[in-house]
Design an enzyme around this catalytic site. Sequence first.
Site, PDB file in Angstrom:
ATOM      1  N   GLU A 103       0.842  -1.201   0.000  1.00 13.50           N
ATOM      2  CA  GLU A 103       0.000   0.000   0.000  1.00 13.50           C
ATOM      3  C   GLU A 103       0.877   1.250   0.000  1.00 13.50           C
ATOM      4  O   GLU A 103       1.951   1.260   0.601  1.00 13.50           O
ATOM      5  CB  GLU A 103      -0.867   0.025   1.267  1.00 13.50           C
ATOM      6  CG  GLU A 103      -2.330  -0.251   1.047  1.00 13.50           C
ATOM      7  CD  GLU A 103      -3.083   0.825   0.271  1.00 13.50           C
ATOM      8  OE1 GLU A 103      -2.458   1.573  -0.511  1.00 13.50           O
ATOM      9  OE2 GLU A 103      -4.296   0.921   0.458  1.00 13.50           O
ATOM     10  N   ASP A 133      -4.283   6.047   5.735  1.00 17.04           N
ATOM     11  CA  ASP A 133      -4.767   7.351   6.213  1.00 17.04           C
ATOM     12  C   ASP A 133      -5.840   7.081   7.260  1.00 17.04           C
ATOM     13  O   ASP A 133      -5.539   6.918   8.453  1.00 17.04           O
ATOM     14  CB  ASP A 133      -5.287   8.132   4.996  1.00 17.04           C
ATOM     15  CG  ASP A 133      -5.609   9.579   5.290  1.00 17.04           C
ATOM     16  OD1 ASP A 133      -6.122   9.867   6.383  1.00 17.04           O
ATOM     17  OD2 ASP A 133      -5.373  10.441   4.432  1.00 17.04           O
ATOM     18  N   PHE A 151      -2.851  16.215   3.882  1.00 17.71           N
ATOM     19  CA  PHE A 151      -2.978  15.603   2.570  1.00 17.71           C
ATOM     20  C   PHE A 151      -1.667  15.769   1.814  1.00 17.71           C
ATOM     21  O   PHE A 151      -1.135  16.865   1.721  1.00 17.71           O
ATOM     22  CB  PHE A 151      -4.140  16.218   1.784  1.00 17.71           C
ATOM     23  CG  PHE A 151      -4.636  15.308   0.706  1.00 17.71           C
ATOM     24  CD1 PHE A 151      -5.512  14.272   1.002  1.00 17.71           C
ATOM     25  CD2 PHE A 151      -4.204  15.468  -0.604  1.00 17.71           C
ATOM     26  CE1 PHE A 151      -5.944  13.410   0.009  1.00 17.71           C
ATOM     27  CE2 PHE A 151      -4.641  14.604  -1.605  1.00 17.71           C
ATOM     28  CZ  PHE A 151      -5.515  13.579  -1.302  1.00 17.71           C
TER      29      PHE A 151
END
Length: 217
Positions: free
Chosen positions: A134, A138, A187
């Site tokens: 991965e 998050d 982000f």
Amino acid sequence: MSAVAGPVDEPEPSAAPWRTGLPVARRPGCLPEPPWDDPSLGELIVPADELQARIADLGAAIARHYADRPPLLVGVLKGACIFLSDLARAIGLPVEMDFMAISSYGSATRTSGVVRIVKDLDIDLTGRHVLIVEDIVDSGLTLSFLTRNLLARNPASLEVCALLVKEGLQATSLDLAYEGFRIPPEFVVGYGLDVAERFRNLPFICEYRGGDPAGLS
Ligand SMILES: O=P(O)(O)OC[C@H]1O[C@H](OP(=O)(O)OP(=O)(O)O)[C@H](O)[C@@H]1O
Ligand code: HPA
């Protein structure tokens, strides 16, 4: 869970932040340089050379653990495509690869909360030693969905290698055999990670400051 946990024989810790379990420090004032500069990009989170060094270490640890049973790498598209390409070449074993496309963010910077399989695996997992690869954990929703889904396919073993883990955002505890970096809960884009399909080809990870990406062309 430690930032460098591996099932066996990790190298000796050094002073680098990703080896000590501390969050990777933002590089204050250190912005992407041309040709990668863009007004919607913020400070560097993980530079390209640190990514490559860490991936070499992860590859070596994975090769030691799976020496007598080369794993099937399951890459989670699209975000993990670049990480998996580099990681596979850092594992000195005859690995196999397959890919699953899963989506929950669409073009937004927050999870929709609905995890969707866009493309399933081609290979039967029964009796296989499977390593999920991965790019980022998050909220943890994608990984939790994926591990439940793949465990139901009766692999001989199932482990996870995640390049990035956001600090403190997961509702449930994670069980990651291999972890690249802990990063701040912001982000980020680059090295496979996108916003509205942009920035996947940046060779580093940096903060995204561009606001709502809905208006991006
Ligand atoms: O821990 P979570 O909050 O579930 O987020 C992690 C997932 O989100 C991203 O995928 P995305 O849905 O953006 O699709 P993409 O990989 O195609 O960009 C990323 O690649 C992970 O798979
Ligand atoms: O920070 C992120 N950036 C890009 N894609 C993502 N998917 C989950 N979190 C992120």
